[in-house]
Design an enzyme around this catalytic site. Structure first.
Site, PDB file in Angstrom:
ATOM      1  CB  CYS A 126     -20.722 141.752  50.668  1.00 27.76           C
ATOM      2  SG  CYS A 126     -22.401 141.178  50.391  1.00 27.76           S
ATOM      3  CB  CYS A 185     -24.752 142.545  47.778  1.00 31.81           C
ATOM      4  SG  CYS A 185     -24.040 142.762  46.164  1.00 31.81           S
TER       5      CYS A 185
END
Length: 146
Positions: A47, A49
């Site tokens: 992801c 993040c």
């Protein structure tokens, strides 16, 4: 599960700075169960993040004078059994990825979950990590032992 060719660069972003991958539950237990030194575990992820926040924050924090003695990582969504085993050591926390944990003697000392990572910049996350390092880790020594 993503093809390995897609995740390899994300794995290498940590292994290139000294992290050891744990790809089986047995490797996780060896690294975490009774290790007397401080162990940093990064639950890596594909992801944004992880890419824009967690991995850069970890790299920044490791330049700090106090730091964990052992650096390990599991990859969520790729090495599912190893990730589940690592998460079993994160008592009191729900599974999240990315996440960053600091352990000693198989006990959780500090934890950053996805909710502590997303919406923040890597500098702020690195500051949280260095504060934890100051609290739980010893300063690194130079090659000459000074």
């Amino acid at each position: 599960m993503y093809p390995e060719v897609f995740v390899r660069p994300m794995r290498e972003e940590l292994t290139s700075i000294g992290f050891r991958e744990m790809r089986t539950p047995e490797e996780v237990d060896i690294a975490l169960k009774q290790e007397k030194r401080t162990v940093l575990v990064v639950v890596n992820s594909i992801c944004g993040c992880a890419a824009g926040k967690a991995r850069p924050a970890v790299a920044k924090a490791l330049s700090h004078s106090a730091r964990p003695e052992i650096l390990t990582t599991v990859f969520a969504g790729q090495d599912a059994e190893a990730t589940d085993r690592a998460r079993s050591y994160f008592t009191g926390y729900s599974p999240s990825s990315p996440s960053i944990a600091l352990l000693r003697d198989g006990k959780l000392l500090f934890m950053l979950q996805r909710s502590d990572i997303e919406g923040r910049d890597s500098q702020a996350i690195a500051a949280d990590l260095t504060q934890a390092f100051d609290r739980f880790c010893t300063p690194a020594t130079t090659a000459s032992g000074q």
